[in-house]
Enzyme design. Structure first.
Site, short mmCIF file in Angstrom:
data_model
loop_
_atom_site.label_atom_id
_atom_site.label_comp_id
_atom_site.label_asym_id
_atom_site.label_seq_id
_atom_site.Cartn_x
_atom_site.Cartn_y
_atom_site.Cartn_z
N THR A 247 0.79 -1.43 -0.22
CA THR A 247 0.13 -0.08 0.00
C THR A 247 1.09 1.31 -0.01
O THR A 247 1.30 1.58 -0.91
CB THR A 247 -0.91 -0.06 1.33
OG1 THR A 247 -0.27 -0.13 2.45
CG2 THR A 247 -2.00 -0.95 1.05
N LYS B 288 3.78 -6.79 4.03
CA LYS B 288 3.64 -5.50 3.73
C LYS B 288 3.11 -4.79 4.99
O LYS B 288 2.77 -5.17 5.96
CB LYS B 288 2.38 -5.28 2.56
CG LYS B 288 1.03 -5.71 3.00
CD LYS B 288 0.34 -4.82 3.95
CE LYS B 288 0.31 -3.47 3.63
NZ LYS B 288 -0.50 -2.37 4.62
N THR C 286 0.24 -3.24 11.10
CA THR C 286 -0.77 -3.04 10.09
C THR C 286 0.03 -3.88 8.92
O THR C 286 0.91 -3.34 8.10
CB THR C 286 -0.71 -1.62 9.63
OG1 THR C 286 -2.24 -1.48 9.65
CG2 THR C 286 -0.80 -1.55 8.01
N GLU D 189 6.48 4.82 7.25
CA GLU D 189 5.85 6.06 6.66
C GLU D 189 6.79 7.13 7.40
O GLU D 189 6.40 7.63 8.31
CB GLU D 189 4.43 6.20 7.00
CG GLU D 189 3.87 5.31 6.07
CD GLU D 189 2.18 5.29 6.48
OE1 GLU D 189 1.23 4.70 5.74
OE2 GLU D 189 1.77 6.25 7.20
N ASN E 80 -0.19 10.76 6.46
CA ASN E 80 -1.53 10.38 6.94
C ASN E 80 -2.79 11.22 7.12
O ASN E 80 -3.71 11.07 7.39
CB ASN E 80 -1.36 9.80 8.38
CG ASN E 80 -0.73 8.25 8.61
OD1 ASN E 80 -1.22 7.46 8.25
ND2 ASN E 80 0.70 8.47 8.42
#
Length: 383
Positions: free
Chosen positions: A146, A168, A179, A259, A378
């Site tokens: 993602t 992932k 996640t 991220e 985000n």
């Protein structure tokens, strides 16, 4: 080759149009071996996505033959229609491979609260079946991405047998699990109880110790398929060590791709009365935005570490704590130690050690700094 390096596995990754950019977004992993032993660990979040609800049922008997995965949509909070999409995906794979739908696990990842494009998924599964290959692990790893910037793959070899894995995950990294979608495969011959113990032991000290941003996902799934194709029967401890090695490798890859992160932080808590105490203190520090911002600013602010530790129920004397940044003991017995100016936080890797001086137990939690890029990512997430 990752998940297709063990004998008796095929995989594929195709573009079905679930992602707006046309990237690979549907993956399929198939066990062609003589055995169909499987184990799984799912998110501890009470709010679970439809694929998790389905796969919990499918894996209840410790068996599975195939896993179909998609990115481009979490299929979570999509009501009866969303569950039917999950069920239909399992049935389509089963019909194509001559299996029962209950032998097919389903995983999804992406945005919560939006219906999956069922027609696109159906077409993608058909393409994925056709594309199945003994060297398709790389495409499968890419198809489940993602916000990841690159795919994650790992392999560990035993004596005549192999464990492979793909994963992932880049945001919402917090236990349990993070996640993440993770698929592990092995051609070792193991029974269901051995597979389950090995997987749970591995996730407990790898994925469950990864706490990037304190946010737990609705779709977390870690699946292990064991087909016995090698004919090799490893000792239980050897098998567990190999599964642990692959999970640790993948967990570290997830951390490194978190991220917007500029620092990867290992928080080792020593001298705890129990492992649970060590984990609780480490997790409290990992979830301190003040601490994470300090590391981003290259400031070894050990006061923020002690403040976080003090919010826990762990047993220790607050006046005896020691803290080190990258080997520099900036706090000794709750007082200033070596000068903070001696700490260099320029490198990406940061090691924090907290000694509670209360027992013999140790645990490490992995996290990362809080950056402008994380906030931006985000605020506009749409993958």
């Amino acid at each position: 080759m990752s998940i297709t390096e063990p004998r008796g596995f095929r995989a594929s990754g195709v573009a079905a149009g679930l992602k707006a950019g046309g990237q690979l977004d549907v993956a399929l992993v198939v066990n062609d071996g003589p055995a169909d032993v499987a184990a799984a660990v799912f998110t501890a979040n009470r709010c679970k996505a439809n694929p998790v609800l389905w796969s919990e049922q499918a894996l209840a008997d410790g068996r599975a033959r195939a896993i179909v995965l998609n990115s481009g949509g979490a299929n979570c909070y999509t009501g009866p229609q969303g569950f039917q999409v999950t069920h239909a995906a399992a049935e389509q794979v089963a019909d194509a491979l001559g299996l029962g739908a209950i032998d097919v696990a389903v995983c999804s990842t992406g945005l919560i609260g939006e219906q999956l494009q069922s027609d696109a998924l159906t077409a993608g599964i058909a393409k994925a079946v056709t594309a199945l290959s003994a060297d398709g692990g790389g495409d499968a790893a890419e198809a489940i991405m993602t916000t990841d910037t690159h795919s994650k793959q790992a392999v560990e070899h035993g004596e005549g047998w192999t464990v492979g894995g793909i994963a992932k995950g880049a945001g919402m990294l917090a236990p349990a699990l993070a996640t993440m979608l993770v698929v592990l495969t092995t051609d070792a011959e193991v029974d269901a109880a051995t597979a389950d113990r090995a997987l749970r032991a591995a996730t407990r000290t790898t994925f469950d110790r990864l706490d990037s941003d304190g946010c737990m996902s609705t779709n977390d799934t870690v699946l292990l398929l064991c087909n016995g194709a090698s004919g090799a029967v490893p000792a239980a401890d050897e098998f567990a060590a190999a599964v642990q090695a692959v999970c640790r490798d993948l967990a570290q890859q997830l951390l490194a791709d978190a991220e917007g992160a500029e620092h990867d932080i290992a928080i080792e808590v020593r001298g705890a009365v129990s492992e649970d105490d060590a984990v609780e203190v480490g997790r409290a520090i990992a979830r301190s935005n003040l601490f994470k911002c300090a590391v981003f600013g290259k400031d070894p602010n050990w006061g923020r570490i002690l403040a976080a530790a003090g919010t826990t129920r762990a047993e220790f004397d607050p006046m005896r704590l020691d803290v080190a940044f990258n080997g520099v003991w900036v706090c000794r017995d709750g007082q200033p130690g070596e000068p903070s100016s001696a700490v260099d936080l320029t490198p990406r890797d940061v090691e924090v050690v907290v000694d509670l001086k209360s027992g013999e137990h140790t645990a490490t939690i992995w996290t990362n700094d809080l950056t402008h890029a994380y906030v931006h990512e985000n605020s506009v997430y749409s993958t």
